[in-house]
Design a protein around this motif. Sequence first.
Motif, short mmCIF file in Angstrom:
data_model
loop_
_atom_site.label_atom_id
_atom_site.label_comp_id
_atom_site.label_asym_id
_atom_site.label_seq_id
_atom_site.Cartn_x
_atom_site.Cartn_y
_atom_site.Cartn_z
N GLY D 874 0.79 -1.22 0.00
CA GLY D 874 0.00 0.00 0.00
C GLY D 874 0.82 1.26 0.00
N ASN D 875 2.08 1.18 -0.40
CA ASN D 875 2.89 2.39 -0.40
C ASN D 875 3.60 2.59 -1.73
N LEU D 876 3.04 2.04 -2.77
CA LEU D 876 3.68 2.15 -4.09
C LEU D 876 3.61 3.57 -4.60
N ARG D 877 4.75 4.07 -5.10
CA ARG D 877 4.76 5.39 -5.73
C ARG D 877 5.25 5.20 -7.15
N ASP D 878 4.34 5.07 -8.04
CA ASP D 878 4.71 4.80 -9.42
C ASP D 878 3.90 5.72 -10.31
N LYS D 879 4.40 6.93 -10.45
CA LYS D 879 3.67 7.94 -11.22
C LYS D 879 3.66 7.62 -12.71
N ALA D 880 4.67 6.92 -13.17
CA ALA D 880 4.81 6.73 -14.61
C ALA D 880 4.28 5.38 -15.07
N GLY D 881 3.67 4.64 -14.19
CA GLY D 881 3.10 3.36 -14.59
C GLY D 881 4.14 2.31 -14.93
N MET D 882 5.31 2.41 -14.31
CA MET D 882 6.37 1.47 -14.66
C MET D 882 6.22 0.12 -13.99
N THR D 883 5.33 0.02 -13.01
CA THR D 883 5.18 -1.28 -12.36
C THR D 883 3.98 -2.04 -12.88
N GLY D 884 3.38 -1.50 -13.94
CA GLY D 884 2.30 -2.25 -14.57
C GLY D 884 2.83 -3.58 -15.09
N ASP D 885 1.94 -4.55 -15.21
CA ASP D 885 2.41 -5.88 -15.57
C ASP D 885 3.15 -5.90 -16.89
N LEU D 886 2.66 -5.11 -17.83
CA LEU D 886 3.30 -5.15 -19.14
C LEU D 886 4.64 -4.44 -19.11
N ARG D 887 4.67 -3.31 -18.46
CA ARG D 887 5.92 -2.56 -18.39
C ARG D 887 7.01 -3.36 -17.69
N ARG D 888 6.61 -4.16 -16.74
CA ARG D 888 7.61 -4.93 -16.00
C ARG D 888 8.30 -5.97 -16.87
N MET D 889 7.72 -6.24 -18.02
CA MET D 889 8.36 -7.24 -18.88
C MET D 889 9.68 -6.74 -19.43
N VAL D 890 9.93 -5.46 -19.32
CA VAL D 890 11.18 -4.94 -19.83
C VAL D 890 12.32 -5.14 -18.83
N LEU D 891 11.97 -5.53 -17.62
CA LEU D 891 13.00 -5.68 -16.59
C LEU D 891 14.01 -6.76 -16.97
N ASN D 892 15.23 -6.49 -16.62
CA ASN D 892 16.29 -7.46 -16.89
C ASN D 892 16.30 -8.49 -15.76
N PRO D 893 16.03 -9.76 -16.09
CA PRO D 893 15.95 -10.75 -15.02
C PRO D 893 17.29 -11.01 -14.35
N ASP D 894 18.36 -10.52 -14.92
CA ASP D 894 19.67 -10.75 -14.31
C ASP D 894 20.05 -9.69 -13.30
N VAL D 895 19.17 -8.76 -13.07
CA VAL D 895 19.49 -7.70 -12.12
C VAL D 895 18.35 -7.59 -11.11
N THR D 896 18.71 -7.56 -9.86
CA THR D 896 17.72 -7.46 -8.80
C THR D 896 16.93 -6.16 -8.93
#
Lengths: 383, 168, 460, 989
Positions: D874-896
């Motif tokens: 309940g404390n997410l601050r994501d103004k740019a929508g970067m934690t949306g499910d689709l956006r998260r697909m860009v994350l590099n799985p090799d980096v925490t």
Amino acid sequence: MFDPYLAKSLRYILSVILLTGNSLPLLPSDLQEADTVFSRKEFSAEELVRGERLFYGLAYPAEMTVDCEKCHNTKWSDSLNWNPDALEISVKYLNKSGADLQAVLLRPKGKKMAEVHNNFQLTNEDVVLIKAYMDRFVDVGIKKQKPVVTNLLLLIISFVVFSISLTDLIIKRIFRNSRFNLMLLTVSSVVMIWILAAGAIAFGRARDYSPDQPVKFSHYVHAGQNKTDCNYCHYSARSAKSAGIPAGNICLNCHFLVRSGTRSGVTEISKVTGAYDNNEPVKWVRIYRLPDFVFFSHAQHVTAGEIACESCHGDVKTMDRLYQVPDLSMGWCIKCHDTRKVNLTNTYYKTYFSGIYNDFTAGRTDSVMAAVTGGRDCGNCHY
Amino acid sequence: MDNKDYISVYFDDEDPMLQALRRLKENNLTIIDVLTPFPVHGIDKLLSVKRTRIPVGGFIFGALGGILAFWFMTWVFTVSYPLIIGGKPFFALPSFVPITFEMTVLFAGLSMAAGMFLRSKLKPDIRFKPADERITDNMFVIVIGSNANTTRESIRTVLSGISIIEIR
Amino acid sequence: MSIFQSSLRKPLIEGKKSYQEITSQILDPLVNKPIKLWYFAITLSGGAMLFGLLMMGWTIWQGIGTWGENRTVGWAFEISTFVWWIGIGHAGTFISAILLLFRQRWRNSINRSAEAMTLFAVICAALFPFIHLGRPLLTFFIFPYPNTRLLWVNFNSPLVWDVFAIATYFTISLVFWYVGLIPDIATLRDKLRKGLKKTVYNFLSFSWKGSARDWHRHEVTSIMLAAIATPLVLSVHSIVSMDFADSILPGWHTTIFPPYFVAGAIYSGFAMVLTLLIIARKLMNLEDFITVEHVESMNKILIATGSIVALAYITETFMSWYSGIEYEQYMLQNRMTGPYAWAYWIMIICNVGSAQLLWIKKLRRSLLFTFFISIVINIGMWFERFVIIVTSLHRDFLPSSWTMYKPTIVEYGLLIGTLGIFFTAFLLFIRVFPVISISEEKSILKTENALQVAKEIHHG
Amino acid sequence: MKKYRKDILSEQVRPKDDLSPEPAYEFDPLPELIKDSATGLHSSRRDFLKLCGYSFALAALSSCRSKISKAIPYVIAPNEITPGDALYYSSSYVNGSDYCSIIVKTRDGRPIKIEGNPRSSMTRGGTNARVQASVLDLYDMERFKEPISNGVPVSWDEADGEITARLKKISYDHGSIVLLTPTVYSPSTEAVITDFIEKFPGTAWVRYDAVSYSAMLEANLISFGRQVIPRFHFDKADVIVSSGADFLGTWLSPVEFTKQFSSRRDPEGSMNYLIQYEAGLSVTGCTADKRIQIRPSQEYALLLNIYREVVKLTEGRESNAPSSPADVRDIAVKLTSSPGRSLVISGSNVKDIQLLVNEINRYLGNIGTTIDFSRYMRTHEAIDSGMADLVSRMNAGDVDALIFWNVNPAYTWYDRDAFTKGLKKVGIAISLSGSPDETSSLVQYICPDNHYLESWNDAEPEKDLFSLMQPVISPLFNTRQMADTLLKWSGSAISYYDFIRSYWAVNMLPRQKEYSDPVAFFDHSLQEGVFETVDKNVRPAALLTRPVSHVFDPSLLKTGDDREALFEVVLYEPVAIGEGRQANNPWLHELPDPVTRICWDNYASISGLQAKENSLTEGDLIDIGGLTFPVHIQPGQAYGTLSIALGYGRKVCGMAGNGVGSDAWPFLTMDNGNVSYTRTLGRIGKTGSGYLFAQTQGHHSMEGRALIRETGLNEFKVNPSAGNELHEHYTRHAKSLYKEREYPHHHWGMVIDLSKCTGCGACVIACQAENNVPVVGKEEVQRVHEMHWIRIDRYYSGDDMDPEVGFQPVLCQHCENAPCENVCPVGATNHSGEGLNQMIYNRCFGTRYCNNNCPYKVRRFNWFNYTGAGTLRGNLRDKAGMTGDLRRMVLNPDVTVRSQGVIEKCSFCIQRIQAAKLKAKTEKRALYPGEIRTACSQSCPANAIIFGDLNDKESEMNRLIRSGRNYNLLEELFTKPSVNYLTRIRNRT
């Protein structure tokens, strides 16, 4: 002692009186016939395996049978399981006849048990084989016996003792001598700290984790009996980070033809082939799981480190149900890195660890541990 | 009352009490204890109380704490898990000084306090009954061992001339 | 000690009293119901405390981003307040330990409350290292306990030293305070009639009976604890100062920090003791025990420590200039003329200017003025920490990263909240425990009464 | 939730001899992901991803165990995908006129990173911020998900049916259909469009580029008889004169030009000389050896003077020219002294200016040397008058059907009111845009295009330089490629993929001799990504060689002193946002402008002097020409000018981009048939104040500290360590109390050449993409909470009104004596045996002490829960929508993915180091030279960042480190950084 026949008859009469209408009492003729079956003492290895399959509910289609192991642990479990474990049962029935076991299995007396042991369709022979399998536990034993239960009880007891002796020390009611109080306080607090610390250390760890899988897959059958190479199914272990859970098509390489198991029948295999036909993956439950901030590469350990699968995964060949062997704590990793020798003849190490390599060839050192070549650097696993 | 094996003499000031104490000693009477509302100087000598060894205990435990702390830090940094930190050597001696000092003080302080509690048998006890509730206020009491020869009367004689509040 | 040798000294207990009177005068306010002012005060401080706790919860839940800190200024309000509280926590043990060793008898009326103040201040301070963490739920990482990761802590870090120093300081102070409190709790116990309260005090009194042998051990232990607490006091703020001195930041990386911080700590601690005592003597009718003599003595210490602090400021300035290092020189120039110059000059005025006024005897002996100046000094000392932390950080080595810091309501809330905790705890303390050491007062009563007589004779 | 099926048709980079047909297979990692989000359960950190190989997804089941994690394998494992291993596909980035040859990194079927393709002779492995960020556009949840007819989602069949019926009717009725696209430089698409036009006679194809180069095209037609933009060779030019052309930032082909330009910024080799005339300070202006402020109105006079001087020097004859705003004699001497090795360019869209430039270059002999018409550029071919004609035709009710693709005239056209009015008169308007924009919100039909990473295509960015684009993921939504749509409407039965293959078999195959089999040839080209050849059969048309005599337009000589009254507004394309195509890309929005260091905004840059005169301060709001802009006081801004960035103020693009900044397109005017990007306006009025910029750098002077050390070329020639004397001083006096540690095995290090860095910001975005750096949003940047691991410090020096500018990329310096390591109480940061300063997120509990003690301030703290990776809820601050499910697909799985409350910082891309080391170990070999490259180093178009092993004494990096130019930032602190800087050499000759 009692005449066995008399005992049997008494038991029979008793069971007739006590039985609910659910299951029919055995007729004396059944008894007679069963006697010969139940009196068997010698079993072939084949039959013992059959007994094991029966015990794990693998011999018949799932809707017809029940996995005994679900309620009667064969190994230490971290869940609160108040049912007797396999060892307790086997000890109880070691010197009893298979008929006794059958009576409990097929015509249970308790209400709760009647609910569970409902409508089993086991032949007399099956019961005997189950018993034969279970007798094994008397010798083998069970890895650990419900430590959580005892620990919890112990914790509660020590807390009660602690509270009483502390109150007593302050208010002085029972014990004349406060030294006795102090002793009790010390002992109970040590026990409490010990249990809590052990619990805290084990928190989030899952040693011996062995969940139910959607398919009753036996590594014992595949890797042990059929001697399938680990790398056949987990083919990416040598080259990639993850060892990989085999895809449906890999299962089908064999099970395209092998549609029924010698002991398991068709049910379990049909789950796999059926899933493949329906284009659905089998949703296995993951056993070995590292936190997301740990980067573990199978290729590093299997290929570069030349470590055998068994070093971490235990003797999978003997595991019907796979379970987690190490606790996967960082300490476990580090201890291995501290004691695992590096293959210095690898050109990579020759080039970059030339100092050590020269010492090695000159005989100044006989081995170099992984910890020296970076096995203790935080950034090797956490980034 | 008579079958008690001690006699308490009450004073409301330390001066007569000290005077009485001296006189009682001259008469070779067994003084069991002296109870006062605050530490009265000179009393130790009269009662020939030996100097306590609590400071010695404090020193030993303090040294132990310091050595333990230093050894522990050295072990951690050189044996258990050496880490390269800021280009410093693993055995970063100056960094160990503050904690070694603090642990010395902690061990010494706690051991001395514990020593005092143990030696004086001070412990929480809600059933404790003070000999007299005035002692912590303004009464000074000398407790004398009584026997056939030592009675209240004999003591009153010995202490004649000193202002006594009460003899019990 | 002869009466006449010290006839110039003013008596520390007003009015010729008997032992009984001392007991009752100190204990009566505890036994009786509190006055209205007390209720008012505790409501106020309790409210502040609740507000602070609310802000703490908000911080822990939402993150440190709720504060005004940023990329460049990683510490600001919270560490300023932390160091401030630690500093305040110094006076208590200083008074009990160092003044005990120096046989300063006037300490007897103030040491108890000063020690209590120490404990509460350290509690307030210790909250900050916890809540200022990004992941406060993992605070236990700081303790070197055996774990399955085989990891320990970094003994090179001043923050680890802090943990040990503050924990030790708190423990030893608590023990010292309680050891001294035991005979007085016994007095209180014996004063009370039957009831729960008596049972509790009986429990707390550790069955103290006042035996001469017990007194002997008690005295020796007290003296020895004082002996080890003395270097401890000096070490604690020295170690806290190393949080800064061990860094490489201009304005932090300064070798004079340990003595400078210790002097500053005693300075602010004495100021806080004065604030509290002037309130307490009114609330608890202790005018006879906490006299103008006490206040004056403490003001003299304020002059001394305030002058040391002033000297430290001068040294700091000189060293910055003399070092020839541009970063150091810029740091000081920025403090004096930069965007936070107002904080620097508040600090100078409050810390340097105010203490020097106390050279004037009339001011030194004025309770009202002392109360005012004690608050001014504490404001000044808070700003000292703010200046050291924020003005050093906000413009450090690379100008590209320079930035400004502006606190948020949450940070003000935390400061107010700890003030609330502190005063609530103190107000409860004065209702629960004798605020003045009864046995020690009694032990000096004879001398003081004699002084009183001498004074009367002297004045005719 | 909709189930997205992905049929990958892509082809991996595979051995040449493998000619088997691509396997058709399918997999869907998405459904699990979507399910998870439905239960509100995000997997904790490295995110849902870690897995996909076998797609572990956290199931929201609870049992006696805390969490059951599932391991879900493929049903049929794709041959080339090994779970957890990356695959690389060569492809092309094409977005309007932006082009780059790229290599796409995919993990478990998801593209996660773009790298430059070194095999392209054009971009040579370089990228820029927009290319790097384009992968994020793929995962934009706000893209069109299916065809839409009048606001209602329909199926493709319905849409196709309705539209073709309409088009056929129009065509039958001899109505007019117009296809409006940007410049199309895909040969296959051109062929598709030709087919379409054949199918629907009467179709007009209008090309329209929002940022137009049409004046240049028209001028070249007049001057040289060729309406093309030639290829420029900045690497062959010794002297470059640029008049307002930001060729290192945005002009034409910045990646290519930066590569070329930086190859000539090596002081040990030959160094070029760049003089930049401009109004607002641009990236090129910052890098220039000499920068002169001019107002746009003065440009003509300036160039005329250069022309006159050049003519005088080359031909020895006088020509008339008005007085010059700047002394150009020296520059003319320089230009003429290297005939054929100079280059004069102008960024203006005024035909007469471009004509003048052409003449200058002709006299300098640059045609055919630095200006190459034989391999002209194909990325900009649109003529503004074409669009103007279209708008007037639309308003005349003369257009029956209008098909848009990838253009947004309702936002970018200078007279957008006329356009929207005209659009209402168009019978049927169809948009083929992939994502919502202002224009597509006005049309009846939307037939969404794929993202380029989902598409097959080819491209010819420069004549005879071909490049292929291949899908690396099957379309995430129910979209269809534009060319496929047109093929379908033309009634063609084949897919565009087959079309391309056959097109290449027919047209490309004969151009080479190596392959005779079209399939092998195509596969080879696909693997290479590029196919370069010269068509021997086609001779380039002859150029007009005779100088064009034309009348100089006196109206352009606005040199009169009207500075009192008027402001000239200069509109420019910002480096990150460009013309606004990628306006819904949070990475680009958060990339600070290289010069102003402001992100998430545009503003009116004004000179300090003029601000004072108008009593304006930073952040005041002004009214200019009816539009309101916040004022930014910009050193180096020409007096009398206001520079305003285009591309901001988008109203229809998505949650990240809507309403960011203000719209400056209405300033555009039409001038002599070309859109003018400058405008003279009246007084400015102050309307408010206190506007707070999200600026990542608050102080702009080095305060006399030797941070960027620089020297002139001449000084350098005399003494290679000129300007770097301090280095020797500090090195000599450095003494350590302790024995210095050695890192005998590896010792990773880096060298950054400050002479080459142009500050473009490609490294920042590359790092962000590689290392999962969170986006924090404007408000958080205002609070100085930005998270970039690498930043580019920009310092002004010298005169406030006319400063010299220096760029300095600063990342974690990986100090050997790291101050941060000493102070961390839990040892969460310490040194590895390979000389890396490691940051262990899972050990960090957030004291921020390390950051306080870091003199470089490169550590970043997660002030809030930006990523959703923490334990608290309940404390997410994501103004740019970067934690949306689709956006998260860009994350590099090799980096925490870092959680709230921990410090993070540059790791030297340790995941790449680890991967390369592992590869070497498993192959039992030493590392190849240059095998490991950090993301920043790999992306840099200027080759300014070189990474390597300090122990490898033979490497290029160590050669540079041994040079006299080498120094460490703040070396007096004796932190012994592993990052080295090379002094900036300015060519002051």
